[in-house]
Design a protein around this motif. Sequence first.
Motif, PDB file in Angstrom:
ATOM      1  N   ILE A 118       3.265 -12.999  -5.437  1.00  0.00           N
ATOM      2  CA  ILE A 118       2.448 -13.351  -6.752  1.00  0.00           C
ATOM      3  C   ILE A 118       3.490 -13.397  -7.781  1.00  0.00           C
ATOM      4  CG2 ILE A 118       0.280 -12.545  -5.774  1.00  0.00           C
ATOM      5  CD1 ILE A 118       0.838 -10.373  -8.101  1.00  0.00           C
ATOM      6  N   ASP A 119       3.176 -14.268  -8.778  1.00  0.00           N
ATOM      7  CA  ASP A 119       3.891 -14.067 -10.052  1.00  0.00           C
ATOM      8  C   ASP A 119       3.164 -13.584 -11.144  1.00  0.00           C
ATOM      9  OD1 ASP A 119       5.364 -14.313 -12.246  1.00  0.00           O
ATOM     10  OD2 ASP A 119       5.625 -16.616 -12.241  1.00  0.00           O
ATOM     11  N   PRO A 120       3.371 -12.110 -11.671  1.00  0.00           N
ATOM     12  CA  PRO A 120       2.339 -11.529 -12.517  1.00  0.00           C
ATOM     13  C   PRO A 120       2.412 -12.371 -13.898  1.00  0.00           C
ATOM     14  CG  PRO A 120       3.988  -9.885 -11.631  1.00  0.00           C
ATOM     15  CD  PRO A 120       4.448 -11.439 -11.001  1.00  0.00           C
ATOM     16  N   ALA A 121       3.260 -13.406 -14.163  1.00  0.00           N
ATOM     17  CA  ALA A 121       3.018 -14.036 -15.431  1.00  0.00           C
ATOM     18  C   ALA A 121       2.076 -15.205 -15.268  1.00  0.00           C
ATOM     19  CB  ALA A 121       4.711 -14.678 -15.680  1.00  0.00           C
ATOM     20  N   THR A 122       1.629 -15.477 -14.172  1.00  0.00           N
ATOM     21  CA  THR A 122       0.737 -16.579 -13.923  1.00  0.00           C
ATOM     22  C   THR A 122      -0.893 -15.992 -13.471  1.00  0.00           C
ATOM     23  OG1 THR A 122       1.606 -17.225 -12.176  1.00  0.00           O
ATOM     24  CG2 THR A 122       2.226 -18.169 -14.148  1.00  0.00           C
ATOM     25  N   THR A 123      -0.733 -14.630 -13.140  1.00  0.00           N
ATOM     26  CA  THR A 123      -1.856 -13.846 -12.344  1.00  0.00           C
ATOM     27  C   THR A 123      -2.616 -13.260 -13.526  1.00  0.00           C
ATOM     28  OG1 THR A 123      -0.297 -13.187 -10.752  1.00  0.00           O
ATOM     29  CG2 THR A 123      -2.371 -12.098 -10.926  1.00  0.00           C
ATOM     30  N   PRO A 124      -4.015 -13.520 -13.160  1.00  0.00           N
ATOM     31  CA  PRO A 124      -4.870 -12.765 -14.460  1.00  0.00           C
ATOM     32  C   PRO A 124      -4.487 -11.369 -14.653  1.00  0.00           C
ATOM     33  CG  PRO A 124      -6.200 -13.955 -12.495  1.00  0.00           C
ATOM     34  CD  PRO A 124      -4.636 -13.839 -12.056  1.00  0.00           C
ATOM     35  N   ALA A 125      -4.543 -10.980 -16.025  1.00  0.00           N
ATOM     36  CA  ALA A 125      -3.955  -9.750 -16.089  1.00  0.00           C
ATOM     37  C   ALA A 125      -4.948  -8.546 -15.999  1.00  0.00           C
ATOM     38  CB  ALA A 125      -3.638  -9.736 -17.754  1.00  0.00           C
ATOM     39  N   ASP A 126      -4.663  -7.325 -15.779  1.00  0.00           N
ATOM     40  CA  ASP A 126      -5.422  -6.250 -15.773  1.00  0.00           C
ATOM     41  C   ASP A 126      -5.938  -5.707 -17.112  1.00  0.00           C
ATOM     42  OD1 ASP A 126      -5.766  -6.359 -12.720  1.00  0.00           O
ATOM     43  OD2 ASP A 126      -3.788  -5.539 -12.695  1.00  0.00           O
ATOM     44  N   ALA A 127      -4.871  -5.648 -17.681  1.00  0.00           N
ATOM     45  CA  ALA A 127      -5.182  -5.280 -19.406  1.00  0.00           C
ATOM     46  C   ALA A 127      -4.198  -5.843 -20.144  1.00  0.00           C
ATOM     47  CB  ALA A 127      -4.822  -3.544 -19.443  1.00  0.00           C
ATOM     48  N   GLY A 128      -4.363  -5.711 -21.392  1.00  0.00           N
ATOM     49  CA  GLY A 128      -3.617  -6.544 -22.391  1.00  0.00           C
ATOM     50  C   GLY A 128      -3.028  -5.541 -23.394  1.00  0.00           C
ATOM     51  N   VAL A 129      -1.783  -5.978 -23.654  1.00  0.00           N
ATOM     52  CA  VAL A 129      -0.870  -5.225 -24.912  1.00  0.00           C
ATOM     53  C   VAL A 129      -0.897  -6.095 -26.172  1.00  0.00           C
ATOM     54  CG1 VAL A 129       0.335  -4.056 -23.142  1.00  0.00           C
ATOM     55  CG2 VAL A 129       1.243  -6.101 -24.027  1.00  0.00           C
ATOM     56  N   ILE A 130      -0.884  -5.373 -27.211  1.00  0.00           N
ATOM     57  CA  ILE A 130      -0.614  -6.047 -28.432  1.00  0.00           C
ATOM     58  C   ILE A 130       0.760  -5.539 -28.962  1.00  0.00           C
ATOM     59  CG2 ILE A 130      -2.969  -6.097 -29.074  1.00  0.00           C
ATOM     60  CD1 ILE A 130      -2.045  -3.882 -31.142  1.00  0.00           C
ATOM     61  N   PHE A 131       1.309  -6.645 -29.649  1.00  0.00           N
ATOM     62  CA  PHE A 131       2.649  -6.246 -30.359  1.00  0.00           C
ATOM     63  C   PHE A 131       2.372  -5.684 -31.561  1.00  0.00           C
ATOM     64  CE2 PHE A 131       4.148 -10.281 -27.956  1.00  0.00           C
ATOM     65  CZ  PHE A 131       4.171  -9.798 -26.730  1.00  0.00           C
ATOM     66  N   ILE A 132       2.993  -4.591 -31.747  1.00  0.00           N
ATOM     67  CA  ILE A 132       2.913  -3.587 -33.073  1.00  0.00           C
ATOM     68  C   ILE A 132       3.872  -4.104 -34.090  1.00  0.00           C
ATOM     69  CG2 ILE A 132       1.735  -2.047 -31.741  1.00  0.00           C
ATOM     70  CD1 ILE A 132       4.260  -0.309 -32.128  1.00  0.00           C
ATOM     71  N   GLY A 133       5.043  -5.000 -33.811  1.00  0.00           N
ATOM     72  CA  GLY A 133       6.077  -5.254 -34.594  1.00  0.00           C
ATOM     73  C   GLY A 133       7.200  -6.070 -33.874  1.00  0.00           C
ATOM     74  N   ARG A 134       8.395  -5.831 -34.471  1.00  0.00           N
ATOM     75  CA  ARG A 134       9.347  -6.681 -33.812  1.00  0.00           C
ATOM     76  C   ARG A 134      10.879  -5.597 -34.049  1.00  0.00           C
ATOM     77  NH1 ARG A 134       7.906 -11.621 -30.755  1.00  0.00           N
ATOM     78  NH2 ARG A 134       5.926 -11.928 -31.634  1.00  0.00           N
ATOM     79  N   ILE A 135      11.647  -6.132 -33.100  1.00  0.00           N
ATOM     80  CA  ILE A 135      13.043  -5.401 -33.199  1.00  0.00           C
ATOM     81  C   ILE A 135      13.952  -6.332 -33.660  1.00  0.00           C
ATOM     82  CG2 ILE A 135      14.787  -4.330 -31.915  1.00  0.00           C
ATOM     83  CD1 ILE A 135      12.827  -3.488 -29.730  1.00  0.00           C
ATOM     84  N   GLN A 136      14.721  -5.992 -34.816  1.00  0.00           N
ATOM     85  CA  GLN A 136      15.714  -6.792 -35.469  1.00  0.00           C
ATOM     86  C   GLN A 136      17.022  -6.519 -35.059  1.00  0.00           C
ATOM     87  OE1 GLN A 136      14.751  -6.401 -39.436  1.00  0.00           O
ATOM     88  NE2 GLN A 136      12.821  -7.616 -39.419  1.00  0.00           N
ATOM     89  N   THR A 137      17.779  -7.487 -34.163  1.00  0.00           N
ATOM     90  CA  THR A 137      19.127  -7.177 -33.806  1.00  0.00           C
ATOM     91  C   THR A 137      20.142  -8.235 -34.106  1.00  0.00           C
ATOM     92  OG1 THR A 137      19.086  -8.348 -31.507  1.00  0.00           O
ATOM     93  CG2 THR A 137      18.167  -6.025 -31.721  1.00  0.00           C
ATOM     94  N   GLN A 138      21.536  -7.963 -33.678  1.00  0.00           N
ATOM     95  CA  GLN A 138      22.321  -9.011 -33.954  1.00  0.00           C
ATOM     96  C   GLN A 138      22.337 -10.004 -32.854  1.00  0.00           C
ATOM     97  OE1 GLN A 138      25.551  -8.496 -35.995  1.00  0.00           O
ATOM     98  NE2 GLN A 138      24.313  -7.135 -37.171  1.00  0.00           N
ATOM     99  N   TRP A 139      21.744  -9.761 -31.771  1.00  0.00           N
ATOM    100  CA  TRP A 139      21.887 -10.579 -30.605  1.00  0.00           C
ATOM    101  C   TRP A 139      20.892 -11.767 -30.728  1.00  0.00           C
ATOM    102  CZ3 TRP A 139      25.735  -7.430 -30.327  1.00  0.00           C
ATOM    103  CH2 TRP A 139      25.815  -6.224 -30.377  1.00  0.00           C
ATOM    104  N   LYS A 140      21.413 -12.864 -30.827  1.00  0.00           N
ATOM    105  CA  LYS A 140      20.528 -13.992 -30.707  1.00  0.00           C
ATOM    106  C   LYS A 140      20.239 -14.864 -29.563  1.00  0.00           C
ATOM    107  CE  LYS A 140      20.549 -13.529 -35.282  1.00  0.00           C
ATOM    108  NZ  LYS A 140      19.525 -12.877 -36.048  1.00  0.00           N
TER     109      LYS A 140
END
Lengths: 167, 167
Positions: free
Chosen positions: B15-37
């Motif tokens: 199976i590919d977890p990216a296309t499998t129905p999720a068992d639970a959901g996460v929320i993004f609480i912010g972002r990381i700012q780095t030098q790496w693009k």
Amino acid sequence: MTSDQPRPGEVRAEIDPATTPADAGVIFIGRIQTQWKSRPECPRNIAEARERGIPAKLQLAPTWRRGLTGLSQGDHIIVLYWMSEAPRGLVIQKPHRRPQPTGVFSLRSPARPNPIALATVKILSLDQAAGRIEIDAIDCLDGTPLLDLKPWRPQMDLPADFKPPDT
Amino acid sequence: MTSDQPRPGEVRAEIDPATTPADAGVIFIGRIQTQWKSRPECPRNIAEARERGIPAKLQLAPTWRRGLTGLSQGDHIIVLYWMSEAPRGLVIQKPHRRPQPTGVFSLRSPARPNPIALATVKILSLDQAAGRIEIDAIDCLDGTPLLDLKPWRPQMDLPADFKPPDT
């Protein structure tokens, strides 16, 4: 764990992540088998779980068992697991043992926006074909969903300027 | 990161977890700012990021800023973040520097069933009102979603029988 009723001094966020549309989805790769069948029985954290000295088991789903290749008895691993019973919206919390309420990100409480817990544990035995790992201790309810296992690496997981307590 | 084309010796789960129905959901609480693009610019892991010695920033969404109460400059925290660009179904992987393919759970690769990375970092400065933390180093792309921050605690996060390398 924190009950669903806020205690004096606790503050809820204006959203509840449990009922907010998810930004991404996790899958459960297995379950943790422990002695603890109810919240009051659980050790408060992994340090207290180690003091009790009661081993636990990680049971992987068949899909993921080959992923254990390369792990051995005696290795230390970081276990990530999903504290599905914890409330997710408490930004300021008042743990029983703390005199003052404080921010969720300064606490190891399972009640957090994403209820992902982590514990550093030792592999006592490993049966890859059965997808079963016996570990020294853990602090969660029986049946807690597993998210990930990672090898513990001193060069990554010790703080950059770590000095052992006795030096 | 691992490219989307398996290398010789790599094994995908059924199976590919990216296309499998999720068992639970996460929320993004912010972002990381780095030098790496871009991926090739990124340090391979947090150890290599520390060697480069380039600070980064954690930017929290307004909802979660009060949760920083109790954290201070100099504290060590564990950052959990979401490696959204990594493939999720590789149970056996062949990193460039390893002679043999091995299991995902014996690697710190971002390509894992749940692409949750963790790094232990040091707070260089903290502006709670702005929801901004400057940290010593991190290994991810600019804009990587944040999942959680936890205080690093020696009694929990050192292995149970940890002996410092020099003793």
